[in-house]
Design a protein around this motif. Sequence first.
Motif, short mmCIF file in Angstrom:
data_model
loop_
_atom_site.label_atom_id
_atom_site.label_comp_id
_atom_site.label_asym_id
_atom_site.label_seq_id
_atom_site.Cartn_x
_atom_site.Cartn_y
_atom_site.Cartn_z
N CYS A 166 -16.34 10.91 23.15
CA CYS A 166 -16.59 10.10 21.95
C CYS A 166 -15.57 8.96 21.84
N LEU A 167 -14.32 9.29 22.06
CA LEU A 167 -13.27 8.28 21.94
C LEU A 167 -13.41 7.21 23.02
N GLU A 168 -13.69 7.67 24.24
CA GLU A 168 -13.81 6.72 25.35
C GLU A 168 -15.02 5.80 25.19
N LEU A 213 -6.81 9.92 22.41
CA LEU A 213 -6.68 9.07 21.22
C LEU A 213 -5.69 7.93 21.47
N ILE A 214 -4.60 8.24 22.14
CA ILE A 214 -3.60 7.19 22.42
C ILE A 214 -4.20 6.14 23.35
N GLY A 215 -4.96 6.60 24.34
CA GLY A 215 -5.62 5.65 25.24
C GLY A 215 -6.56 4.75 24.47
N CYS A 216 -7.25 5.34 23.50
CA CYS A 216 -8.19 4.58 22.68
C CYS A 216 -7.44 3.55 21.82
N MET A 217 -6.29 3.94 21.30
CA MET A 217 -5.50 3.04 20.46
C MET A 217 -4.98 1.84 21.26
N LEU A 218 -4.61 2.10 22.50
CA LEU A 218 -4.16 1.00 23.36
C LEU A 218 -5.32 0.07 23.70
N GLU A 252 -7.20 1.08 12.87
CA GLU A 252 -6.94 1.79 11.61
C GLU A 252 -7.56 3.19 11.64
N ARG A 253 -8.79 3.28 12.17
CA ARG A 253 -9.44 4.59 12.29
C ARG A 253 -8.64 5.53 13.19
N CYS A 254 -8.17 4.98 14.30
CA CYS A 254 -7.37 5.79 15.24
C CYS A 254 -6.10 6.30 14.56
N LEU A 255 -5.44 5.45 13.80
CA LEU A 255 -4.22 5.83 13.11
C LEU A 255 -4.48 6.94 12.10
N LYS A 256 -5.64 6.90 11.44
CA LYS A 256 -6.00 7.95 10.49
C LYS A 256 -6.24 9.27 11.21
N ILE A 257 -6.88 9.19 12.40
CA ILE A 257 -7.10 10.43 13.19
C ILE A 257 -5.76 11.01 13.60
N LEU A 258 -4.87 10.12 14.07
CA LEU A 258 -3.55 10.56 14.53
C LEU A 258 -2.77 11.20 13.38
N ALA A 259 -2.84 10.59 12.20
CA ALA A 259 -2.13 11.14 11.04
C ALA A 259 -2.65 12.53 10.69
N ARG A 276 1.70 11.72 27.57
CA ARG A 276 1.08 10.39 27.55
C ARG A 276 2.12 9.30 27.87
N ILE A 277 3.33 9.46 27.36
CA ILE A 277 4.40 8.49 27.64
C ILE A 277 4.75 8.50 29.12
N GLU A 278 4.81 9.71 29.69
CA GLU A 278 5.13 9.83 31.12
C GLU A 278 4.07 9.20 31.99
N GLN A 279 2.83 9.27 31.59
CA GLN A 279 1.71 8.78 32.40
C GLN A 279 1.40 7.31 32.16
N ALA A 280 2.11 6.68 31.24
CA ALA A 280 1.81 5.28 30.89
C ALA A 280 2.03 4.37 32.08
#
Length: 604
Positions: A37-39, A70-75, A85-92, A110-114
């Motif tokens: 869904c996110l992708e 989700l982080i991939g989607c935000m980027l 904004e929607r992604c930030l709400k999901i993350l929160a 996720r940070i390691e794989q960036a």
Amino acid sequence: MMAEEELRNIIQKCQILDEEDFKGEDFNLFQVAGQKCLEEGHIAEVLEVVENEKNKVIVKSMGWNLAGPLIGCMLKYEHDEIEKERCLKILAKLVELCSPKELALGFLERIEQAASEQIAQTVLLLLKPLQEVLLKLHSKKAYSMGLSLSTILNQLALLPIPHTKQQLQEDKHGLCQCCAALIHFVEPFVREVVDHTETFSEGDYRNLKEELLGFCMKSLKYPLLMADLDQLPEDSVKSPFRQFAAEIIGILQDIKELIPKVFSHYGSKNESWDNEDLSKIDNEQSADCLACLSYIVFVHDCFGLAALPIVFNPAYILQCNIVHVGVLLRRTEESVLSKGLALLENCLLRLEGNSLSVEYLEFKGFIAIPQELVKVMTLCPFESLRKKSLKILQLYIDKFNEEGKYTLYRCLLKTSNHSGVEGYIIQNIKNQIDLSLQKTKGSKFFTGLQLVSLLDIVFSLPEDAETDLLQNSDRIMAALNLLRYLVIKDNENDNQTCVWTELHKIERNFLKPLHTGLNMSRAHYEAEIKNKKENRKDSSSASRNICSLTVAGEKMPNMTIEMELQVLQSALFTFDLIESVLARVEELIETKTKIGSEETTGIK
């Protein structure tokens, strides 16, 4: 089946189950459907799922699986304000409901794989939520925070450091922003250490403090060791790295680790420095970190040195920093070398001239520093640092008493292996002798018998008559000028410098081999010039070379015969110069000896 339909199906199935009835298959289906869904951009649907109160148990148990996607989607939707904004709400919502431990691990993964171009973006995106989940942890909070900081710093170390003013302003790779954000990230943990109460166990307090200390040390090594921390007077905006350095010092001060790290037992008068000691420092903490810390504290005065206890006198400050200076000067990077020179200069300027006794040179750090300065002077590719190291070497020498200077001169003449440096030291010896001769009582080290052993080193040729006179011309000219000075200044009847009693030795070990060497060298170079001139008539020999030059590891283009002739003629000019000064010295010796002989005869 559409991704959002798959997600609805698994949600419907799990809504009727208790949390303990969830199976591994359910977790996998939820993760796959949510990720799809996110992708595919169905962010609104995922938001609807996580905000639905009926799905609270499901999100609490399984939601952490969505952190990575989700982080991939935000980027991906970074510039789409609505989707972001929607992604930030999901993350929160995930941060609110999910397991802090699982979320923290997901964020760090996720940070390691960036990818390299997304490291800063990912870090900046995750620091705030990562901070929130870490603050929720009770057990192993210190460990998780330390792991987080270590992971982030390891990734940031892959980013290039901006140096120029324009690069700092652009901050193309985001390193400056990340450094500033990291300070905000650790603030609540620093407060916990500062404000710890009886309810905060000693073990937790100590562990959290150690992790914060580790963060500060790693930050000192990168980026602060490599970054330019100087602030130009015309710059109205404070350098981001200088600001970061000040914040790191502030943290160390808050957790009461600054003074122990700056004024550690290293440099104690009861210790001599050997490889084992330096290895011990490396094992306990990075020597680079401690050296950078001292540079920031003393050169940039980040916590007010005026407030230091009187026990920290200038000589003690130099003692504490001498090994740090050595660590910095043994590096080759321009930014690190400049820090080493600045730290040493700062420590020396606190001292009065002639105030250091020779006992300081018993410590390896003190006797090694001049040799490290010589390496910078002769090998460093940066002209400004070469000039500065020469200036600081003189400053270093000036801070020692006469015996200390005497010891330094002997050491440098024996170890520098560079004609220019040796010539400079011989000029220093001449100046010191001149000062001594002006004193009523003279000097124990620069007049009399003590001076003889020093003059024996000065008035000698490394390989007797076969010495390369061109390579050693600076040293030879300085030695001849010193001898001329001694013969003029010190009368044979006074003989304060013992030059007259040592004259036969000087003639045997220095003047005669020099004559022979000049004759041999001149004959060789004149023959080469004659040969080149003859070969010049032959056009086929125009491309032949007698030598190839290497400068800074780079082989220079081959020289033409005309260029070679210029080099050879220049060598002959150097021999002429040496010979003219040699003739003047011998003339002075003969005149003075004759006058002395006549005075002696007249007395009789």
